[in-house]
Design an enzyme around this catalytic site. Structure first.
Site, mmCIF file in Angstrom:
data_model
loop_
_atom_site.group_PDB
_atom_site.id
_atom_site.type_symbol
_atom_site.label_atom_id
_atom_site.label_comp_id
_atom_site.label_asym_id
_atom_site.label_seq_id
_atom_site.Cartn_x
_atom_site.Cartn_y
_atom_site.Cartn_z
ATOM 1 N N LYS A 58 19.306 11.842 22.766
ATOM 2 C CA LYS A 58 18.821 11.254 21.501
ATOM 3 C C LYS A 58 19.448 9.877 21.290
ATOM 4 O O LYS A 58 18.746 8.908 21.015
ATOM 5 C CB LYS A 58 19.209 12.155 20.331
ATOM 6 C CG LYS A 58 19.056 11.507 18.956
ATOM 7 C CD LYS A 58 19.410 12.425 17.810
ATOM 8 C CE LYS A 58 20.849 12.380 17.425
ATOM 9 N NZ LYS A 58 21.261 11.233 16.600
ATOM 10 N N ASN A 59 20.761 9.781 21.459
ATOM 11 C CA ASN A 59 21.461 8.541 21.102
ATOM 12 C C ASN A 59 21.313 7.443 22.144
ATOM 13 O O ASN A 59 21.721 6.310 21.908
ATOM 14 C CB ASN A 59 22.930 8.827 20.816
ATOM 15 C CG ASN A 59 23.087 9.622 19.523
ATOM 16 O OD1 ASN A 59 22.115 9.770 18.767
ATOM 17 N ND2 ASN A 59 24.261 10.163 19.293
ATOM 18 N N ARG A 66 18.178 7.746 10.123
ATOM 19 C CA ARG A 66 19.552 7.255 9.899
ATOM 20 C C ARG A 66 19.814 6.011 10.737
ATOM 21 O O ARG A 66 20.446 5.079 10.328
ATOM 22 C CB ARG A 66 20.561 8.325 10.329
ATOM 23 C CG ARG A 66 20.384 9.634 9.630
ATOM 24 C CD ARG A 66 21.145 9.680 8.319
ATOM 25 N NE ARG A 66 20.901 10.968 7.675
ATOM 26 C CZ ARG A 66 19.996 11.113 6.716
ATOM 27 N NH1 ARG A 66 19.289 10.116 6.308
ATOM 28 N NH2 ARG A 66 19.818 12.296 6.149
ATOM 29 N N CYS A 126 24.450 8.784 4.564
ATOM 30 C CA CYS A 126 23.974 10.109 4.997
ATOM 31 C C CYS A 126 25.099 11.092 4.702
ATOM 32 O O CYS A 126 26.110 10.752 4.104
ATOM 33 C CB CYS A 126 23.635 10.085 6.480
ATOM 34 S SG CYS A 126 25.088 10.033 7.521
ATOM 35 N N ARG A 142 28.017 5.059 5.861
ATOM 36 C CA ARG A 142 27.374 4.412 7.030
ATOM 37 C C ARG A 142 27.222 2.908 6.778
ATOM 38 O O ARG A 142 26.133 2.367 6.749
ATOM 39 C CB ARG A 142 26.022 5.057 7.354
ATOM 40 C CG ARG A 142 26.022 6.536 7.616
ATOM 41 C CD ARG A 142 26.935 7.025 8.708
ATOM 42 N NE ARG A 142 26.533 6.728 10.054
ATOM 43 C CZ ARG A 142 25.730 7.505 10.791
ATOM 44 N NH1 ARG A 142 25.222 8.581 10.257
ATOM 45 N NH2 ARG A 142 25.427 7.192 12.024
ATOM 46 N N ILE A 169 27.283 -1.245 7.264
ATOM 47 C CA ILE A 169 26.822 -2.057 8.413
ATOM 48 C C ILE A 169 27.527 -3.408 8.423
ATOM 49 O O ILE A 169 27.032 -4.384 8.996
ATOM 50 C CB ILE A 169 25.284 -2.234 8.362
ATOM 51 C CG1 ILE A 169 24.843 -2.860 7.029
ATOM 52 C CG2 ILE A 169 24.560 -0.923 8.593
ATOM 53 C CD1 ILE A 169 23.385 -3.276 7.009
ATOM 54 N N ASP A 170 28.694 -3.461 7.815
ATOM 55 C CA ASP A 170 29.435 -4.732 7.734
ATOM 56 C C ASP A 170 29.770 -5.302 9.107
ATOM 57 O O ASP A 170 29.728 -6.525 9.312
ATOM 58 C CB ASP A 170 30.705 -4.557 6.908
ATOM 59 C CG ASP A 170 31.579 -3.416 7.429
ATOM 60 O OD1 ASP A 170 31.014 -2.342 7.728
ATOM 61 O OD2 ASP A 170 32.794 -3.604 7.590
ATOM 62 N N ASP A 219 30.824 13.513 17.624
ATOM 63 C CA ASP A 219 29.611 14.339 17.531
ATOM 64 C C ASP A 219 29.842 15.750 18.045
ATOM 65 O O ASP A 219 29.022 16.629 17.826
ATOM 66 C CB ASP A 219 28.460 13.696 18.307
ATOM 67 C CG ASP A 219 28.007 12.413 17.654
ATOM 68 O OD1 ASP A 219 27.242 11.658 18.281
ATOM 69 O OD2 ASP A 219 28.443 12.145 16.517
ATOM 70 N N ILE A 265 36.638 9.270 13.011
ATOM 71 C CA ILE A 265 35.505 8.327 13.052
ATOM 72 C C ILE A 265 34.733 8.276 11.738
ATOM 73 O O ILE A 265 34.445 7.213 11.215
ATOM 74 C CB ILE A 265 34.556 8.677 14.221
ATOM 75 C CG1 ILE A 265 35.330 8.728 15.547
ATOM 76 C CG2 ILE A 265 33.383 7.699 14.278
ATOM 77 C CD1 ILE A 265 35.943 7.394 15.974
ATOM 78 N N ARG A 309 16.474 17.325 14.144
ATOM 79 C CA ARG A 309 16.585 15.863 14.366
ATOM 80 C C ARG A 309 17.082 15.581 15.773
ATOM 81 O O ARG A 309 16.747 14.578 16.377
ATOM 82 C CB ARG A 309 17.561 15.247 13.353
ATOM 83 C CG ARG A 309 17.030 15.044 11.959
ATOM 84 C CD ARG A 309 18.056 14.291 11.121
ATOM 85 N NE ARG A 309 18.563 13.142 11.852
ATOM 86 C CZ ARG A 309 19.841 12.750 11.836
ATOM 87 N NH1 ARG A 309 20.740 13.440 11.135
ATOM 88 N NH2 ARG A 309 20.235 11.699 12.498
#
Ligand code: EPZ
Length: 441
Positions: free
Chosen positions: A21-22, A91, A115, A120, A122-123, A305, A327, A397
Site C-alpha cells: 500500500k505505502n 489520509r 486522523c 498529521r 505537513i510543516d 506501522d 513516531i 484501507r
C-alpha cells in the site's frame, strides 16, 4: 460491516502477500508527472488505492484495473482540481502535492486532515518546498502552492518524513539544477518510488541512504513496473502465526524489508525459515518470550506501522514487555480494546507496559485505525471464544481480502453486515461468494 472471529484455533498453510500500500500510493501519484502510459503490477485492491484511482480519474487521467495490474494513462493535460471531500477521504492525499507542482507548476489542495494517529502536520513538506522556491499560501481549508521555478541545491529534512521525502523527490524533477536531499526517509517505499521514477526515465540515486540525489528530468517514457510486496501486511501475518502458535508460510514476501520484524520475532523465541527469494515460514514456540524494551523508529528501526500488531502478539507472552512509540503522538488506540479482552496493559506517555496473561477472552471491540484494527484480528485469533470487530472499514484501507486469506489457513472468521446477528456458525467464503471488497464497492 463487522468481522466475527472464533479464536483458539491453530492455523496452517500459506498466505500470499499482496502489493505494498505505502509503495503503490506515491507511485500512483507520480504517474501524473510522466505524461505517458504506466503499467503497474502487484497493486492491491484496497480502499486507499481505490480512492487514489478516483482522484486520478477526477484529474482526467485513465486508470484501468486488470486483476492486480493497474494501467494509468496520464498523456492528457489533466486539471489540478480535486474535490476536498475526495482529498480528505485519503489520509495520504498530501502525496499529490509534489506531483501537482511538478506537472502543473502549482497546486491547490485541501489540508489532508488529521486522523486517528494525530494531527498529521505537513510543516516539513512545506518548509523544504518553500526553501526550493515554492510560494505557499494557506487559508482555512486549502494550501495554495505556486512554483514558477524550483531551485536546485542541497536541502535537509528536519525529520526523515516519508511523505515529505516523496514530495521533494517528485517536485525536484523540475528543479533548475540537481537536488540533494539530506536526512531523507530511508523506508523501502522511498526506494520503490526511486526505482519506479527511474524506470520511467528519471535519474535518481541514493534512496534508502542518508542522501538522495535527483537530476532534473522533464521527459519520460511509457513504463511497466512491479510494485514490491507489503512488508507490514507480511508482518501482520507473521505476528498472527506467532500469537496463535501456528506454523504459517508466507509467499510473495518482501524478505529484504523484513529484517527488523524477523529479528524481533526471533527475540520472542520464534524461528523464521526462508526458503526461496520470496518465501518464509514462521515456527513459533509454545509460548512467546516477552520483549524488555522495543521502540519504534524511522527505518531501519522497528516500524511504527507494526507496533500494534507486535503488541497483539505480546498480550499472552511469558512475562512483561515494554513498547515505546516514537513516531506518532496517538498510536495506542488498540490498547482500550485489548483491555476489554482481558489484556493487562498500562500506558504512560508514549510507553506501553504489557504484562503477559494466560488467556484473552473474545468480546465486542472496535477498530479505531488501520493497524489497530489489524491488531484486533490477531488478538481475536488468539483469544478464547468469539470476538466481534466493528468498523472494519479501517482495516480494508490497507489489507486485501484479509478474512479470505485467514480463512484459507483455517481461521474461523467471517465478514457480516452490521445488522446481521453475531451468530457463530462459520462457513468458508466460497470462491464465487461475495467477498468483503465486492460488498464495499
Ligand atoms: C507514511 O506516513 C506511511 N503512510 C505511514 O503508514 C507510516 O506510519 C509513516 O509513513 C511512518 O513510517 C504512507 O506511506 C501512505 P511521516 P507519513 O511523514 O508520510 C510527523 C499505515 O499504517 N510529521 O514519516 O504521513 C508526523 O506527524 C500508515 O500504513 C511532521 O511533524 O509519515 C509523524 O508523527 C500510517 N511534519 C511523523 O512525522 C510533517 O511535515 C512521521 O510522519 C510530516 C510528518
Amino acid at each position: 460491516m463487522k468481522y466475527l472471529i472464533e479464536g483458539g484455533n491453530r492455523l496452517s498453510g500459506s498466505i500470499p502477500v499482496s502489493g505494498s500500500k505505502n509503495a503503490v500510493l506515491p507511485i500512483l501519484a507520480a504517474t501524473i508527472i510522466t505524461g505517458k502510459k504506466t503499467i503497474l503490477h502487484n497493486c492491491p485492491d484496497i480502499s486507499d488505492v481505490r480512492c487514489t484511482i478516483d482522484i486520478l480519474r477526477h484529474l482526467g487521467y485513465g486508470v484501468e484495473r486488470q486483476n492486480d495490474t493497474l494501467i494509468v494513462d496520464s498523456t492528457c493535460e489533466g486539471t489540478p482540481q480535486v474535490p476536498p471531500e475526495l482529498m480528505r477521504k485519503l489520509r495520504s492525499s498530501i502525496i499529490f502535492l509534489g506531483a501537482f507542482i511538478n506537472r502543473f507548476g502549482s497546486a491547490k489542495i485541501s489540508y489532508p486532515g488529521g486522523c486517528e494517529l494525530g494531527k498529521r502536520p505537513i510543516d516539513i513538506h512545506l518548509a523544504v518546498l518553500s526553501e526550493m522556491g515554492v510560494q505557499i499560501q494557506e487559508d482555512a481549508q486549502h494550501i495554495l502552492c505556486d512554483a514558477p521555478r524550483l531551485k536546485g541545491g542541497e536541502y535537509r529534512l528536519s525529520f526523515p518524513s516519508v511523505g515529505a521525502t516523496e514530495n521533494v523527490m517528485i517536485a525536484s524533477l523540475i528543479a533548475d539544477c540537481p537536488v540533494t536531499v539530506k536526512n531523507p526517509a530511508k523506508e523501502p517505499e522511498i526506494v520503490e518510488l526511486q526505482n519506479f521514477l527511474n524506470a520511467a526515465g528519471a535519474n535518481i540515486l541514493g534512496a534508502g541512504t542518508d542522501t538522495i540525489q535527483i537530476i532534473p528530468q522533464k521527459t519520460f517514457h511509457d513504463c511497466e513496473y512491479t510494485v514490491c510486496s507489503d512488508r507490514i501486511e507480511a508482518a501482520t501475518y507473521m505476528f498472527s502465526a506467532a500469537a496463535t502458535g501456528s506454523v504459517l508460510t508466507l509467499t510473495n514476501a518482501p524478505l529484504r524489508d523484513l529484517n527488523r520484524i524477523t529479528a524481533t520475532l526471533e527475540e520472542m523465541g520464534v524461528y523464521i525459515i526462508t526458503k526461496r527469494p520470496d518465501t518464509l515460514t514462521v515456527i513459533p514456540p509454545k509460548r512467546l518470550k516477552p520483549l524488555n524494551l522495543i521502540a519504534t523508529m524511522p527505518h531501519p528501526g522497528f516500524p511504527t506501522d507494526a507496533q500494534a500488531i507486535l503488541m497483539a502478539s505480546l498480550l499472552k507472552a511469558d512475562g512483561t514487555s515494554m513498547i515505546v512509540e516514537n513516531i506518532f503522538e496517538n498510536r495506542y488506540n488498540h490498547v482500550s480494546e485489548f483491555l476489554k479482552m482481558g489484556a493487562e496493559i498500562s500506558v504512560s506517555g508514549n510507553t506501553a507496559t504489557i504484562r503477559g496473561v494466560n488467556h484473552l477472552q473474545g468480546t465486542t471491540v472496535y477498530a479505531k485505525d488501520l493497524r489497530a484494527g489489524a491488531a484486533l484480528v490477531i488478538a481475536a485469533l488468539s483469544a478464547r471464544g468469539t470476538t466481534v470487530i466493528h468498523d472494519v472499514h479501517h482495516i480494508s484501507r490497507g489489507y486485501e481480502n484479509m478474512i479470505g486469506k485467514l480463512q484459507a489457513v483455517g481461521a474461523k472468521a467471517r465478514i457480516v453486515s452490521d445488522t446481521e446477528p453475531n451468530t457463530m456458525e462459520f462457513r468458508q467464503i466460497l470462491p464465487n461468494e461475495t467477498t468483503f471488497h465486492s460488498l464495499t464497492q
